[in-house]
Design an enzyme around this catalytic site. Structure first.
Site, mmCIF file in Angstrom:
data_model
loop_
_atom_site.group_PDB
_atom_site.id
_atom_site.type_symbol
_atom_site.label_atom_id
_atom_site.label_comp_id
_atom_site.label_asym_id
_atom_site.label_seq_id
_atom_site.Cartn_x
_atom_site.Cartn_y
_atom_site.Cartn_z
ATOM 1 N N LYS A 198 44.396 125.277 26.444
ATOM 2 C CA LYS A 198 44.376 126.642 26.242
ATOM 3 C C LYS A 198 42.941 127.193 26.467
ATOM 4 O O LYS A 198 42.053 126.967 25.599
ATOM 5 C CB LYS A 198 44.920 127.308 24.800
ATOM 6 C CG LYS A 198 45.021 128.673 24.845
ATOM 7 C CD LYS A 198 44.861 129.199 23.203
ATOM 8 C CE LYS A 198 43.346 129.334 22.987
ATOM 9 N NZ LYS A 198 42.698 130.509 23.637
ATOM 10 N N GLY A 251 34.764 124.949 19.011
ATOM 11 C CA GLY A 251 34.551 126.540 18.623
ATOM 12 C C GLY A 251 33.821 126.555 17.268
ATOM 13 O O GLY A 251 33.302 125.609 16.872
ATOM 14 N N GLY A 252 34.142 127.767 16.939
ATOM 15 C CA GLY A 252 33.277 128.040 15.380
ATOM 16 C C GLY A 252 34.159 127.465 14.171
ATOM 17 O O GLY A 252 35.336 126.956 14.346
ATOM 18 N N GLU A 254 34.940 128.612 11.370
ATOM 19 C CA GLU A 254 36.175 129.212 10.833
ATOM 20 C C GLU A 254 37.319 129.034 11.339
ATOM 21 O O GLU A 254 38.377 128.790 10.918
ATOM 22 C CB GLU A 254 35.625 130.871 10.516
ATOM 23 C CG GLU A 254 36.699 131.594 10.003
ATOM 24 C CD GLU A 254 36.265 133.132 9.903
ATOM 25 O OE1 GLU A 254 37.215 133.791 9.501
ATOM 26 O OE2 GLU A 254 35.177 133.151 10.284
ATOM 27 N N THR A 255 37.175 128.842 12.859
ATOM 28 C CA THR A 255 38.554 128.852 13.580
ATOM 29 C C THR A 255 39.005 127.288 13.387
ATOM 30 O O THR A 255 40.340 127.101 13.490
ATOM 31 C CB THR A 255 38.234 129.269 15.066
ATOM 32 O OG1 THR A 255 37.544 130.616 15.063
ATOM 33 C CG2 THR A 255 39.425 129.155 15.896
ATOM 34 N N GLY A 256 38.136 126.369 13.462
ATOM 35 C CA GLY A 256 38.334 125.153 13.366
ATOM 36 C C GLY A 256 39.213 124.866 12.119
ATOM 37 O O GLY A 256 40.079 124.092 11.992
ATOM 38 N N GLU A 275 34.848 119.990 17.312
ATOM 39 C CA GLU A 275 33.319 120.309 17.572
ATOM 40 C C GLU A 275 33.193 121.473 17.081
ATOM 41 O O GLU A 275 33.381 122.375 18.032
ATOM 42 C CB GLU A 275 32.835 119.660 18.941
ATOM 43 C CG GLU A 275 31.525 119.469 18.962
ATOM 44 C CD GLU A 275 30.803 120.546 19.854
ATOM 45 O OE1 GLU A 275 30.364 121.669 19.240
ATOM 46 O OE2 GLU A 275 30.504 120.323 21.103
ATOM 47 N N CYS A 310 26.416 125.258 21.149
ATOM 48 C CA CYS A 310 26.408 124.646 19.833
ATOM 49 C C CYS A 310 25.314 123.825 19.229
ATOM 50 O O CYS A 310 25.249 123.605 18.233
ATOM 51 C CB CYS A 310 27.807 123.669 19.751
ATOM 52 S SG CYS A 310 27.705 122.410 21.121
ATOM 53 N N GLU A 414 24.374 130.150 11.447
ATOM 54 C CA GLU A 414 24.309 129.918 12.912
ATOM 55 C C GLU A 414 24.393 131.243 13.526
ATOM 56 O O GLU A 414 25.511 131.849 13.557
ATOM 57 C CB GLU A 414 25.292 128.764 13.519
ATOM 58 C CG GLU A 414 25.129 128.732 14.976
ATOM 59 C CD GLU A 414 26.225 127.740 15.803
ATOM 60 O OE1 GLU A 414 26.018 126.962 16.449
ATOM 61 O OE2 GLU A 414 27.409 128.034 15.061
#
Length: 719
Positions: A198, A251-252, A254-256, A275, A310, A414
């Site tokens: 995705k 990704g971020g 929070e999303t992880g 990551e 990152c 960040e």
């Protein structure tokens, strides 16, 4: 190639003149472009101009389910994992690397159009992407599936090999669409998995183009599916799908965490690699070779890709001796950077990805200033005079903030844009304390000419990646991943290959002796073989093998009628494993006769004694001897051990436990033990020859006491 789907759409030509619009892309499913089941389409917009770059089909849960189901079907049929050997897969991936190099110009332009990152940066970055396909293909073909042959024992052979996981779901970010997708896809395919990707809705186009190239290279249809779609719907469907064996996300943080929670709520255990955020520290020591060189390096670390990587340098820590000079030069450098059209070769800073991201950066900088930070330069959108696309693009000036505390948002969070904080430190320990004062631990850098210091500091940095006098260096052979809230798992190198495979272990018994734990002499024979193996391993003299062979022959000469008679006297059939243990205790009794005591007084013999006692389970053996009226033989063996090791707490304690069990509620065994004497060798000076002296002394040693006449008398009543 599979039959065309009813949803198939015309695939855009891959090699065509550069244009401002790239047409429409479907979902890439089973080797062709298809529309989303719900018919939804989205636009890719240029961050520099706001113009539409292309449109694409946006996947929903039904589309994701179809893509995964087809990928799973292909994996089960072995279309890629079995029909293509690791070397075959290597050839396909090497061909893809070739085609990528030939397509570099088109891909770099397309990547710039959809992300706004400078074209000259993409020429450098995408020029290295083929290396990931070459490295992982070669690793899989040469070392990845070699397998192992662990040493077990002479009766067994153990084979261990690696196998692919199955369907792997990859969720990739917008900041490096092609690079990060390629890093994950290359190793997943090399390992033999089927893959569903995705890509980000902000920048899905190059990943779709990559799927075309891989099919042109020989990848079977359905092995790689690409389904761009909104995160909560398409990403959530990937994370919870029952046929997905591994989820790999970049990704971020929070999303992880949301993805991890979704996977857990689905109720299945699966592998997860993430990551996540960075907030990288850069430590600049006063012994750096050149302040200007360090400033140039920090500017590259902080502002390349408009600070949207990152591992971008965010927290710049400078030693006090050069702090003022460094600050002045860094501010000057930031103010000289050219903002503008990312397609122009002289542009150094492009826009950030979207209006939403621009507003987030502005908010974070405002909060940092409100908390006490001071903007030395930047901190705002650029004027028209500095950036020709300021009115249409999502630009933010390179920003340097000073006077930030560890709790200031500019230090603690960040800021995913061209913003850095600048802090002063005195000593090495202060720098490390500041660098590690973060929930993140992905990347970090050190600027110094002292090699010893660089190694010392790098080991103490809580970072998965570190650089000395450089930054952003990446290679397919070098593991990539972080500590703490920067994620779990690793990309690149053998580490990534192992995460995309798992082991299978096969143990083959190759002994000529039959194995039957629940019947007859086969178990006794097994124990005999184990005793011989112990002898060979420990290096005991040849007499050991002689006594084992002789004692075993004696055991074999026992008449079956005698065994049946003894069993009948117990009121039950004697289990065959009891016979085997009985044989072992007979062997032990012969081992520990006093005339062989000198042979056993070595560290090696003590280890053999412990192994023998533990493996033959004296408690069980003595108990069954007692029930069958054969207690004297087993207890004589244990007494022999006690006689020679009565001051060894570990050995004596094991024997004492066994004897306690044997005489519990058994008057016959008590009499046997109290009447039992051990022949004293000529060189021994023991004060008593009776079992009572030996056994009671052992009990006291086990209890941590020194045997004395009074202590022995106190214990006598115990019998």
């Amino acid at each position: 190639m599979r039959a065309a789907s009813q949803w198939a759409v015309q695939r855009p030509l891959f090699r065509r003149p550069f244009s401002t619009h790239y047409g429409h892309y479907g979902l890439w499913v089973n080797g062709e472009y298809v529309e989303a089941a719900g018919g939804r389409r989205c636009s890719v917009l240029s961050p520099a101009t706001g113009e539409e770059v292309a449109t694409f089909a946006s996947a929903g849960a039904a589309d994701v389910d179809r893509a995964i189901s087809e990928a799973s079907k292909g994996f089960e049929e072995g279309a890629w994992s079995e029909r293509f050997s690791p070397r075959d897969r290597c050839r396909v991936l090497s061909k893809a690397a070739e085609l990528l190099r030939q397509s570099l110009k088109d891909l770099a332009e397309l990547e710039t159009r959809q992300t706004g990152r400078c074209l000259r940066e993409y020429h450098a970055q995408l020029g290295r992407v083929p290396e990931w396909f070459e490295y992982h293909g070669a690793y899989a073909a040469t070392k990845g599936f070699e397998g192992r042959l662990p040493a077990i024992d002479r009766d067994h052979v153990n084979l261990v090999w690696r196998v692919p996981l199955g369907v792997c779901a990859l969720i990739t970010p917008w900041n490096h669409p092609m690079l990060i997708a390629a890093k994950k896809i290359a190793v997943a395919l090399a390992a033999g998995n089927s893959v569903v990707v995705k890509p980000p809705v902000e920048a899905p186009l190059t990943v779709l183009r990559l799927a075309e190239l891989l099919q042109e290279s020989g990848l079977p249809p359905g092995v790689l599916q690409v389904v761009p779609g909104e995160g909560p719907e398409a990403g959530g469907a990937l994370a919870r799908h029952e046929r997905v064996e591994r989820v790999d996300f970049t990704g971020g943080t929070e999303t992880g965490l949301i993805i991890q929670r979704t996977m857990a709520e689905a109720g299945r255990v699966r592998a997860y690699c993430a990551e996540l955020g960075g907030n990288a520290p850069i430590l600049v020591f006063s012994d750096t070779r050149s302040v200007q060189e360090a400033v140039d390096g920090v500017a590259f670390a902080a502002f390349v890709a408009s600070g949207q990587t990152c591992v971008s340098g965010k927290r710049i820590l400078v030693q006090s001796g050069i702090f003022e000079e460094f600050k002045e030069r860094l501010v000057q450098k930031a103010e000289q950077l050219r903002l503008g059209d990312p397609l122009k070769t002289d542009t150094e800073i492009g826009p950030v990805i979207s209006k939403k991201q621009l507003e987030r950066i502005e908010s974070q900088v405002e909060r940092a200033i409100a908390a006490g930070a001071r903007a030395l330069t930047g901190g705002r959108r650029p004027s028209k005079s500095r950036c020709e696309l300021a009115d249409t693009g999502h630009f933010f000036e390179p920003t340097v903030l000073s006077e930030v505390s560890p709790s200031n948002p500019a230090f603690a969070e960040e800021i995913f844009g061209p913003v850095v904080s600048l802090s002063k430190f005195e000593a090495e320990g202060d720098a490390l304390a500041l660098a590690n004062a973060s929930q993140y631990g992905l990347g970090g850098a050190i600027w110094t000419e002292d090699v010893r210091k660089s190694l010392r500091v790098a080991r103490k940095l809580r970072c998965g990646l570190s650089w000395v006098n450089c930054h952003h260096r990446n290679d397919p052979s070098s593991p990539w991943g972080g500590f703490g809230q920067s994620g779990i798992g690793r990309e690149n190198g053998p580490e990534a290959f192992e995460e995309y495979t798992t082991t299978q272990s096969l143990t083959i018994r190759n002994s000529d002796t039959a194995e039957n734990w629940f019947g007859g002499a086969s178990v006794s024979e097994l124990i005999y073989q184990q005793l011989l193996a112990k002898k060979e391993h420990s290096g005991i003299d040849a007499w050991y093998q002689e006594y084992v062979s002789e004692a075993w022959q004696k055991r074999n000469n026992l008449q079956k009628a005698d065994i049946e008679r003894q069993a009948k006297s117990c009121g039950e059939n004697t289990p065959m494993w009891v016979e085997a243990l009985s044989a072992g205790m007979e062997l032990a009794a012969e081992v520990f006769e006093v005339d062989k005591a000198e042979r056993l007084r070595t560290e090696v013999s003590r280890d053999v004694v412990l192994e023998l006692l533990e493996s033959l389970s004296p408690k069980l053996c003595i108990s069954h001897y007692a029930r069958c009226g054969l207690g004297q033989i087993g207890m004589r063996a244990v007494v022999g051990v006690l006689w020679h090791f009565d001051t060894d707490a570990e050995v004596a304690g094991l024997c004492a436990d066994s004897l306690r069990w044997a005489i519990a509620e058994n008057e016959q065994n008590r009499k046997i033990l109290l009447d039992l004497h051990v022949t004293e060798p000529a060189d021994e000076k023991k004060s008593s020859l009776s079992f009572a002296r030996v056994a009671l002394g052992a009990f006291l040693v086990q209890a941590g006491k020194t045997p004395s006449r009074e202590a022995r008398m106190d214990c006598w009543d115990w019998f």
